[in-house]
Design an enzyme around this catalytic site. Sequence first.
Site: not given
Length: 625
Positions: A2, A27, A75, A101-102, A498, A502, A505, A521, A620
């Site tokens: 946050c 955030r 968040w 935040n946390g 990656e 992307k 996301e 396979h 983020k």
Amino acid sequence: MCGIIGYIGPRDATDILVEGLRKLEYRGYDSAGLATLDESSDLRITKAAGKINQLVSRLQHEPTPGQIGVGHTRWATHGPATDINAHPHIGGDQILAVVHNGVIENYRPLKERLESQGYTFHSDTDTETIAHQIAACLEEQLLTRAAQGDEPDEQEALAAAVQEAVAKFRGTFGLAVLFRGHTDTIIAARRGSPLVVGVGEDEHFLASDAAPLVGHTKQIVYLADHEIAVITADSLRVIHRDQGLIQHDVEELEISASDVDRGGYDHYMLKEIFEQPESLENTMRGRLDEEQATAHFGGLNLTPRQLQTIRRILMTACGTSWHAGLVGEYLLEEFARMPVEVEYASELRYRNPPLDDRTLLFAITQSGETADTLAALNEIKRKGLPTLSICNVVGSSIAQESDGGIYLHAGPEIGVASTKAFTSQCVALVMLALYFGRLRHLSYTQGTRIIQQLRELPDQVRAALECNEAVKDIAAKYHQCENFLYLGRQYNFPVALEGALKLKEISYIHAEGYPAAEMKHGPIALVDENTPSVFLIPQGVVYDKVLANMEEIKARGGPIIAVVCEGDTEAVHLADDVIRIPSVADFLQPILTIVPLQLLAYHIAVLRGCDVDQPRNLAKSVTVE
């Protein structure tokens, strides 16, 4: 995950807080709120579910006047995104407001105890427990002092109440507290979640990171774990849990206004993709030594002799940084002939792997605040091993906790989906592999050649960015597909992972990355005419092998998008669509091959109408487990 913003000074707080929240929205962006103290010293609180604009609209009808205040963008961790769960939260009988935040891991037993004492809870959050616990501690502080006949120093009592309360919390927090009747004081505290104090002229600012302070001050103070800040308009006192009042260091804010605006681009992500030539130059600046054919890092805090005793490297990270770690594994094994293991931090923190005193840990992180990575680093520290970090944020928790490390200097990354931090991590790992290689067996000639190739890299990335229009056309062709496969081998296998990440996301399309040879396979069963396969097939030692893997997909009717080197004459005949990039040495290919994949994800997301910079469910800086 946050964002916190605070202000105290001569100006109206609301405008500053809203501006700061906009800069912190990356955030967290599912709800937001403000608390101020008005002229009568009463708390004025306005909050709203949704993005910052929802809060701004509500402020027109529920203003929060005052010259002191705190704000928060959320968040969600505990409870859905609702007005009630939005911060700030009230403690006691409207005596204080908290933003946080946390995560407070032991909030349930604390909540039960507080409820038994008569405190009423209204939200689903762990943060409301913080608010009531501080209120309870403050009430006890004042009663005790009154019983002893002490003349209460009110500011001291506020700080003591916060210090007593946070000692009861298990978990992480960065928090800021306003107290009714105290228009001259903000109390802040941190453990595991970042807080930065901005020092102005007769005013102070508080934030989760430095971005909201740009344009207001150039002087900042990074709070460390177990520190409490007592902030007034004209003073800052920092109190450590064990050491009491301490002298704090004031540092220069290095971020400029251009670093935190969009600079004419439609989205931060696109801006940051196109900033990569400059961010790579900044990461390499001053670190390449042609005379010794090696790289230098000022912050490792380990001598060459100490590093020569290292026989094994353990890398730990999450998400995109974990993919960079996989690239680093290939690099260090090839250049330094050292065994390397790359672990998800969320797994490493709960494992008990056999480690000896010749193992070195590298924690890789963009934000420096990733909770799992920080916990894994601290676990390895407890075992007595040296710990280093590769990080982009100066003063972050992981940078403070590690024994030394490498700052990327890539500049602020506002887009939630990491781009320039990944390529800067990769180039930092190339330089690290060069450094370790030269400590061991890598020759002067080999080192010189690697340095020359690194010097040419930014211009080669600039050339790779010229594929943007071609990628946009390909995105238009495939943006309605619901499944993608990304395939590469050796150095390009982590890039396949990656690239798939992307796309997931920011466009919400299901995508998977695989080593190209692994398709047969099992995953080849997914191939059909509606599932594009993105092949990374630049020239190199496994080019012919990947070509054969392309044939397997082609034979089953799957559309192929191929990322190839300029001048390719074979893969282009198998592919339905081609993206060309400059030819570079194998070990530098990830830094180029990722560029078209970043652009592909971006353009597909735009065409699908997705919020590129603020994708759903993400934030983020992942400061929760």
